[in-house]
Enzyme design. Structure first.
Site, PDB file in Angstrom:
ATOM      1  N   ARG A  17       0.872  -1.247   0.082  1.00 14.42           N
ATOM      2  CA  ARG A  17      -0.129   0.168  -0.071  1.00 14.42           C
ATOM      3  C   ARG A  17       1.049   1.341  -0.001  1.00 14.42           C
ATOM      4  NH1 ARG A  17      -4.160  -0.570   4.845  1.00 14.42           N
ATOM      5  NH2 ARG A  17      -4.976   1.413   3.947  1.00 14.42           N
ATOM      6  N   HIS A  18       0.280   2.366  -0.511  1.00 13.11           N
ATOM      7  CA  HIS A  18       1.095   3.542  -0.361  1.00 13.11           C
ATOM      8  C   HIS A  18       1.196   3.977   1.158  1.00 13.11           C
ATOM      9  CE1 HIS A  18      -2.838   5.256   1.295  1.00 13.11           C
ATOM     10  NE2 HIS A  18      -3.067   4.588   0.213  1.00 13.11           N
ATOM     11  N   ASN A  24      -5.946   8.610   5.569  1.00 13.87           N
ATOM     12  CA  ASN A  24      -5.794   7.514   6.691  1.00 13.87           C
ATOM     13  C   ASN A  24      -5.860   8.157   7.875  1.00 13.87           C
ATOM     14  OD1 ASN A  24      -3.400   5.733   4.530  1.00 13.87           O
ATOM     15  ND2 ASN A  24      -5.595   5.341   4.692  1.00 13.87           N
ATOM     16  N   ARG A  68      -1.071   9.479  -3.855  1.00 10.30           N
ATOM     17  CA  ARG A  68      -0.380   9.067  -2.774  1.00 10.30           C
ATOM     18  C   ARG A  68       0.558   7.846  -2.992  1.00 10.30           C
ATOM     19  NH1 ARG A  68      -5.923   8.245  -2.649  1.00 10.30           N
ATOM     20  NH2 ARG A  68      -6.833   6.377  -1.949  1.00 10.30           N
ATOM     21  N   GLU A  88      -7.746   3.223  -6.215  1.00  7.65           N
ATOM     22  CA  GLU A  88      -8.777   2.684  -5.204  1.00  7.65           C
ATOM     23  C   GLU A  88      -9.912   2.779  -5.718  1.00  7.65           C
ATOM     24  OE1 GLU A  88      -8.972   0.777  -3.202  1.00  7.65           O
ATOM     25  OE2 GLU A  88      -8.164   1.351  -1.000  1.00  7.65           O
ATOM     26  N   HIS A 154      -3.509   0.384  -3.142  1.00  9.17           N
ATOM     27  CA  HIS A 154      -4.433   0.747  -2.180  1.00  9.17           C
ATOM     28  C   HIS A 154      -4.730  -0.487  -1.547  1.00  9.17           C
ATOM     29  CE1 HIS A 154      -4.399   4.764  -4.045  1.00  9.17           C
ATOM     30  NE2 HIS A 154      -4.278   4.043  -5.183  1.00  9.17           N
TER      31      HIS A 154
HETATM   32  O1  F6P Z   1      -9.329   3.859   4.220  1.00 14.13           O
HETATM   33  C1  F6P Z   1      -8.259   3.624   3.280  1.00 14.13           C
HETATM   34  C2  F6P Z   1      -8.915   3.097   1.822  1.00 14.13           C
HETATM   35  O2  F6P Z   1      -7.775   2.919   0.877  1.00 14.13           O
HETATM   36  C3  F6P Z   1     -10.001   3.945   1.230  1.00 14.13           C
HETATM   37  O3  F6P Z   1      -9.508   5.086   0.518  1.00 14.13           O
HETATM   38  C4  F6P Z   1     -10.938   3.017   0.703  1.00 14.13           C
HETATM   39  O4  F6P Z   1     -12.352   3.472   0.471  1.00 14.13           O
HETATM   40  C5  F6P Z   1     -11.085   2.080   1.697  1.00 14.13           C
HETATM   41  O5  F6P Z   1      -9.564   1.806   2.204  1.00 14.13           O
HETATM   42  C6  F6P Z   1     -11.156   0.705   1.284  1.00 14.13           C
HETATM   43  O6  F6P Z   1     -11.444  -0.165   2.363  1.00 14.13           O
HETATM   44  P1  F6P Z   1     -12.754  -0.621   3.154  1.00 14.13           P
HETATM   45  O7  F6P Z   1     -13.385  -1.482   1.688  1.00 14.13           O
HETATM   46  O8  F6P Z   1     -12.560  -1.463   4.170  1.00 14.13           O
HETATM   47  O9  F6P Z   1     -13.614   0.765   3.239  1.00 14.13           O
END
Ligand code: F6P
Length: 197
Positions: A17-18, A24, A68, A88, A154
């Site tokens: 991941r970045h 975050n 990122r 992402e 991501h």
């Molecule tokens: O929180 C970081 C991230 O990369 C968000 O940009 C993304 O929406 C999310 O994680 C995805 O994870 P989840 O599906 O568990 O919300």
């Protein structure tokens, strides 16, 4: 007679991941901002890891098109290709909101995602099922034959890629643990994790 002993080992796919992002830190969904100080520190450590462990001449570095991941690669000292199929999950109308805000302002959407995270599609955005389709496209452009690949991506997209590569069932995807600041190495059916920070 000269025998050409060509290396036949299975190619490695590295996934990171970045580094931790500003989003975050604030628990924000999506966004296209940059790294936090801790994310910067990780990216520098990732540069040391790459220098000490990776045959950079024979490794293809790829990031998503987002700030990122590109910043992480830049601070790690690599010049990646970009692939927007590695961006992402698209949170649509909720992009830039925190998880807490979604829960408070859109409780039925929050519950719907909690109940069926795999199939839930963000309003005007994507579901994990959509993302699995997109990441399959991205995987088509990964060269598994001729070189190792290092993908800086991501959380959600990493879940999909790893599940596809390891043949895991789709229902496992949305809950899979993808820790920050960790290099994930996949070779054949073997997966290992190395935390750098
Ligand atoms: O929180 C970081 C991230 O990369 C968000 O940009 C993304 O929406 C999310 O994680 C995805 O994870 P989840 O599906 O568990 O919300």
């Amino acid at each position: 007679m000269l025998i050409n002993v060509k290396e036949k080992r299975e190619k490695i796919v590295y996934i990171s991941r970045h580094g931790q992002s500003e989003m975050n830190v604030k628990d924000i969904i999506g966004g296209n901002g940059y790294l936090s100080p801790s994310g910067v520190e990780y990216s520098e450590k990732l540069g040391d890891y790459i220098a000490n462990n990776i045959d950079t001449e024979n490794t293809r570095f790829v990031t998503s098109s987002m700030n990122r991941t590109r910043q992480t690669a830049m601070l790690a000292g690599v010049s990646p290709e970009q692939n927007e199929d590695l961006d992402e999950i698209d949170a649509g109308d909720f992009d830039g909101l925190s998880y807490g805000e979604v829960k408070c302002r859109f409780p039925s959407e929050y519950e719907a995602r909690k109940d069926d995270k795999l199939n839930y599609r963000y309003p005007n955005g994507e579901s994990y099922v959509d993302l699995l389709k997109r990441t399959r496209l991205a995987l088509n452009s990964v060269d598994f034959e001729n070189c190792d690949n290092f993908l800086i991506i991501h959380q959600a997209v990493a879940r999909c890629l790893i599940a596809i590569m390891l043949g895991l069932s789709d229902d496992k995807v949305p809950q899979m643990e993808i820790p920050l600041h960790t290099v994930i190495k996949i070779q054949g059916s073997e997966i290992t994790y190395q935390k750098l920070l």
